[in-house]
Design a protein around this motif. Structure first.
Motif, PDB file in Angstrom:
ATOM      1  N   GLY A 244      26.349  -8.380  30.060  1.00 39.26           N
ATOM      2  CA  GLY A 244      25.787  -7.176  30.524  1.00 39.26           C
ATOM      3  C   GLY A 244      23.783  -7.421  30.710  1.00 39.26           C
ATOM      4  N   GLU A 245      22.948  -8.552  31.636  1.00 40.79           N
ATOM      5  CA  GLU A 245      22.370  -9.250  31.539  1.00 40.79           C
ATOM      6  C   GLU A 245      22.450  -8.890  33.223  1.00 40.79           C
ATOM      7  OE1 GLU A 245      21.841 -12.961  30.541  1.00 40.79           O
ATOM      8  OE2 GLU A 245      20.580 -12.991  29.427  1.00 40.79           O
ATOM      9  N   GLN A 246      23.711  -9.111  33.783  1.00 43.50           N
ATOM     10  CA  GLN A 246      23.911  -9.505  35.674  1.00 43.50           C
ATOM     11  C   GLN A 246      24.257  -8.019  35.402  1.00 43.50           C
ATOM     12  OE1 GLN A 246      27.847  -9.438  36.661  1.00 43.50           O
ATOM     13  NE2 GLN A 246      27.317 -10.386  38.475  1.00 43.50           N
ATOM     14  N   ILE A 247      25.170  -6.907  34.785  1.00 40.85           N
ATOM     15  CA  ILE A 247      24.691  -5.651  35.522  1.00 40.85           C
ATOM     16  C   ILE A 247      23.301  -4.198  35.033  1.00 40.85           C
ATOM     17  CG2 ILE A 247      26.059  -4.347  33.136  1.00 40.85           C
ATOM     18  CD1 ILE A 247      27.132  -4.025  36.750  1.00 40.85           C
ATOM     19  N   ALA A 248      22.573  -5.036  33.749  1.00 39.07           N
ATOM     20  CA  ALA A 248      21.491  -4.726  33.788  1.00 39.07           C
ATOM     21  C   ALA A 248      20.492  -4.936  35.213  1.00 39.07           C
ATOM     22  CB  ALA A 248      20.843  -5.221  32.932  1.00 39.07           C
ATOM     23  N   SER A 249      20.685  -6.349  35.591  1.00 41.23           N
ATOM     24  CA  SER A 249      19.946  -6.567  37.022  1.00 41.23           C
ATOM     25  C   SER A 249      20.677  -5.988  37.889  1.00 41.23           C
ATOM     26  CB  SER A 249      20.360  -8.204  36.802  1.00 41.23           C
ATOM     27  OG  SER A 249      19.868  -9.085  35.421  1.00 41.23           O
ATOM     28  N   ILE A 250      21.633  -5.593  38.272  1.00 43.10           N
ATOM     29  CA  ILE A 250      22.174  -5.019  39.024  1.00 43.10           C
ATOM     30  C   ILE A 250      21.479  -3.334  39.212  1.00 43.10           C
ATOM     31  CG2 ILE A 250      24.358  -3.626  40.374  1.00 43.10           C
ATOM     32  CD1 ILE A 250      25.961  -6.336  39.743  1.00 43.10           C
ATOM     33  N   LEU A 251      21.474  -2.929  37.530  1.00 40.44           N
ATOM     34  CA  LEU A 251      20.670  -1.620  38.328  1.00 40.44           C
ATOM     35  C   LEU A 251      19.219  -0.983  38.270  1.00 40.44           C
ATOM     36  CD1 LEU A 251      21.764   1.562  36.994  1.00 40.44           C
ATOM     37  CD2 LEU A 251      20.642   1.153  35.196  1.00 40.44           C
ATOM     38  N   LEU A 252      18.573  -2.078  38.434  1.00 45.28           N
ATOM     39  CA  LEU A 252      17.609  -1.937  38.743  1.00 45.28           C
ATOM     40  C   LEU A 252      17.562  -2.903  40.287  1.00 45.28           C
ATOM     41  CD1 LEU A 252      15.685  -4.362  35.880  1.00 45.28           C
ATOM     42  CD2 LEU A 252      15.903  -2.077  35.462  1.00 45.28           C
ATOM     43  N   GLY A 253      17.979  -3.693  40.408  1.00 45.12           N
ATOM     44  CA  GLY A 253      17.650  -3.812  42.055  1.00 45.12           C
ATOM     45  C   GLY A 253      18.127  -2.404  43.302  1.00 45.12           C
ATOM     46  N   GLU A 254      19.462  -1.099  42.062  1.00 44.88           N
ATOM     47  CA  GLU A 254      19.779  -0.044  42.674  1.00 44.88           C
ATOM     48  C   GLU A 254      17.975   0.753  42.473  1.00 44.88           C
ATOM     49  OE1 GLU A 254      22.174   1.301  44.063  1.00 44.88           O
ATOM     50  OE2 GLU A 254      23.834   0.053  43.816  1.00 44.88           O
TER      51      GLU A 254
ATOM     52  N   PHE B  88      20.918  10.485  39.140  1.00 48.35           N
ATOM     53  CA  PHE B  88      21.493   9.528  37.998  1.00 48.35           C
ATOM     54  C   PHE B  88      21.807   8.281  38.787  1.00 48.35           C
ATOM     55  CE2 PHE B  88      22.240  13.775  35.460  1.00 48.35           C
ATOM     56  CZ  PHE B  88      21.659  13.084  34.705  1.00 48.35           C
ATOM     57  N   ILE B  89      21.557   7.320  38.414  1.00 49.18           N
ATOM     58  CA  ILE B  89      22.061   6.223  39.358  1.00 49.18           C
ATOM     59  C   ILE B  89      22.528   5.097  38.642  1.00 49.18           C
ATOM     60  CG2 ILE B  89      20.249   3.551  40.154  1.00 49.18           C
ATOM     61  CD1 ILE B  89      19.662   7.017  41.711  1.00 49.18           C
ATOM     62  N   SER B  90      23.515   4.408  38.797  1.00 52.40           N
ATOM     63  CA  SER B  90      24.368   4.189  38.157  1.00 52.40           C
ATOM     64  C   SER B  90      24.907   2.307  38.281  1.00 52.40           C
ATOM     65  CB  SER B  90      26.157   5.043  37.619  1.00 52.40           C
ATOM     66  OG  SER B  90      26.653   4.810  39.329  1.00 52.40           O
TER      67      SER B  90
ATOM     68  N   ARG C 279      18.123  12.273  50.449  1.00 54.88           N
ATOM     69  CA  ARG C 279      16.810  10.461  50.346  1.00 54.88           C
ATOM     70  C   ARG C 279      18.324   9.307  50.196  1.00 54.88           C
ATOM     71  NH1 ARG C 279      11.627   8.845  51.272  1.00 54.88           N
ATOM     72  NH2 ARG C 279      10.857  10.923  50.233  1.00 54.88           N
ATOM     73  N   VAL C 280      18.020   8.656  50.789  1.00 57.45           N
ATOM     74  CA  VAL C 280      19.432   7.473  50.036  1.00 57.45           C
ATOM     75  C   VAL C 280      18.011   5.618  50.361  1.00 57.45           C
ATOM     76  CG1 VAL C 280      21.672   8.213  50.556  1.00 57.45           C
ATOM     77  CG2 VAL C 280      20.425   6.881  52.307  1.00 57.45           C
ATOM     78  N   GLY C 281      18.671   5.241  49.493  1.00 59.58           N
ATOM     79  CA  GLY C 281      18.345   3.920  49.692  1.00 59.58           C
ATOM     80  C   GLY C 281      18.812   2.971  51.456  1.00 59.58           C
ATOM     81  N   LYS C 282      18.645   2.387  51.450  1.00 61.50           N
ATOM     82  CA  LYS C 282      19.579   1.048  52.041  1.00 61.50           C
ATOM     83  C   LYS C 282      20.658   1.264  52.521  1.00 61.50           C
ATOM     84  CE  LYS C 282      20.414  -3.867  53.787  1.00 61.50           C
ATOM     85  NZ  LYS C 282      22.006  -4.231  53.192  1.00 61.50           N
ATOM     86  N   LEU C 283      21.367   2.123  53.754  1.00 61.40           N
ATOM     87  CA  LEU C 283      22.374   2.564  53.845  1.00 61.40           C
ATOM     88  C   LEU C 283      23.445   1.785  53.628  1.00 61.40           C
ATOM     89  CD1 LEU C 283      22.214   4.273  56.880  1.00 61.40           C
ATOM     90  CD2 LEU C 283      22.839   5.897  54.854  1.00 61.40           C
TER      91      LEU C 283
ATOM     92  N   GLY D 129      16.007   6.537  46.443  1.00 61.53           N
ATOM     93  CA  GLY D 129      17.195   6.935  47.385  1.00 61.53           C
ATOM     94  C   GLY D 129      17.811   8.318  46.110  1.00 61.53           C
ATOM     95  N   VAL D 130      18.556   9.583  46.474  1.00 64.21           N
ATOM     96  CA  VAL D 130      18.976  10.493  45.078  1.00 64.21           C
ATOM     97  C   VAL D 130      20.108   9.673  43.995  1.00 64.21           C
ATOM     98  CG1 VAL D 130      17.567  12.207  46.132  1.00 64.21           C
ATOM     99  CG2 VAL D 130      19.614  11.286  46.963  1.00 64.21           C
ATOM    100  N   VAL D 131      20.772   9.074  45.286  1.00 62.06           N
ATOM    101  CA  VAL D 131      21.982   8.073  44.489  1.00 62.06           C
ATOM    102  C   VAL D 131      22.615   6.247  44.169  1.00 62.06           C
ATOM    103  CG1 VAL D 131      22.935  10.542  44.810  1.00 62.06           C
ATOM    104  CG2 VAL D 131      23.230   8.665  46.543  1.00 62.06           C
TER     105      VAL D 131
END
Length: 379
Positions: free
Chosen positions: A288-298, A255-257, A328-332, A303-305
């Motif tokens: 709405g647009e900003q947080i959708a973009s942030i989620l896509l960035g995550e 789950f990525i939030s 596994r994670v993305g950038k630390l 990574g698994v979180v």
């Protein structure tokens, strides 16, 4: 009685995490120079509130703070847990600041923990209560925490600056220890879920945020559902605010939030509330647009979180039995790196960090410290 030996630390950074690890490792600590050079030196109201919360859930813990609040002595006790506890988190930080440490400590308590927390439920600083419910609690299940008795109910919403929210958290105890994990396959995103909230503003704000977020996601995948949670009356807390929490679920159960909340600011450290007329709030369509973009960035980081959950993931791995955990994670994130240092200092657990150049992610391995829940009553 022998003389107590304290681990000596300096500064205010990661105070909450140091207190949690000190409690789990039964290591007394002294922290000096807490914001000693600042205009407002010493502990902040939310940090004092967190210390009071530790006293509530543990037996025999000793907290000593000097007059200026720049020096803190903490001797951890035994985490007791307990039912029908209530804690007012104040309004200098949201309930999210208190939830993560409570969840970790609650797992190693004598009795299951159930506590009512009052204060701010959604703000722009800490993860929202919706994110805890949709993302943080499922992470625990990977480590063998029973889903029975693990719950977070949002009873009233509260936005800054005056709060007025209320949530009810229950955490079960682990039978003896957590389960080591090998969790390196993040899978593909199969659906996106989310919830918007609004308090003391028009419910139409929520539809605007949903429409804006869906406008971005609909090009990518069909299964997108965002629910609304408009509160009125007592349940709406004491301040106007609105926001959105989104979570992407993958084919392998990750789950990525990402979340955001918009409200009138709390003003400066002195607790001054800014003049509400001065400040224009961000329009719902932009939220709405900003947080959708942030989620896509995550999601793109891999990574698994997501980056806000790295610290929790590393702590859970370090608390596992003496067996290898691999994640596994993305950038630390800077917080993730600080967490790795604190884990090494308190639990003596070192992680092997190996970048994976093909995906731009990082694989971390460690052997857990083998923390067992000795205080839990045998059934």
């Amino acid at each position: 009685m022998g003389k107590t030996t304290y681990m000596k630390l300096k500064g205010s950074q990661n105070l909450r995490q140091r207190l949690v690890l000190s409690t789990l490792a039964s290591t007394p600590i002294v922290i000096e120079d807490i914001r000693a050079d600042e205009t407002w030196p010493g502990l902040r109201p939310h940090e004092v509130s967190f210390l009071r919360l530790l006293e509530k859930i543990s037996d025999d813990c000793v907290v000593k703070i000097n007059e200026t609040g720049t020096k803190l002595k903490y001797e951890p006790g035994i985490v007791n847990g307990g039912k029908h506890l209530v804690h007012d988190c104040g309004v200098s930080r949201s309930v999210g600041y208190f939830l993560e440490p409570l969840i970790v400590l609650g797992l190693f308590g004598k009795k299951p923990l159930s506590i009512r927390l009052k204060g701010i439920t959604n703000d722009s600083k800490d993860p929202s209560v919706d994110t805890f419910r949709s993302t943080t609690l499922p992470i625990l299940k990977h480590f063998g925490v029973p889903s029975e008795g693990l719950d977070l109910k949002i009873e009233c919403r509260g936005a800054p600056p005056h709060g007025g929210g209320e949530v009810f958290l229950s955490v079960p105890t682990v039978r003896s220890s957590l389960t080591a994990v090998t969790w390196i396959d993040e899978g593909m995103v199969k659906r996106i879920r989310g919830v918007t909230f609004s308090t003391r503003v028009s419910a139409q704000f929520e539809n605007t945020m949903i429409h804006a977020a869906r406008g971005i996601f609909n090009r990518l995948l069909p299964d997108v559902h965002i629910f609304t949670d408009h509160k009125a009356g007592v349940q709406a807390g004491k301040s106007p605010g609105y926001g959105i929490s989104l979570v992407a679920e993958t084919t392998t159960g990750c789950f990525i939030s990402a979340d955001s909340a918009v409200s009138y600011a709390r003003g400066d450290e002195e607790g001054e509330i800014e003049d509400e007329e001065k400040k224009e709030l961000m329009p719902p369509v932009d939220v709405g647009e900003q947080i959708a973009s942030i989620l896509l960035g995550e999601i793109e980081q891999g990574g698994v979180v997501d980056s806000t959950h790295q610290g929790l993931l590393f702590i859970l791995c370090a608390l596992c039995p003496q067996d290898v955990s691999k994640v596994r994670v993305g950038k630390l994130s800077p917080y993730g790196i600080e967490t790795l240092r604190n884990i090494r200092d308190f639990l003596g657990v070192k992680f092997v960090i190996k970048p994976d150049p093909s995906t731009g992610t990082v694989i971390l391995k460690c052997v857990g410290c083998g923390l067992t829940n000795l205080s839990r009553k045998a059934s």
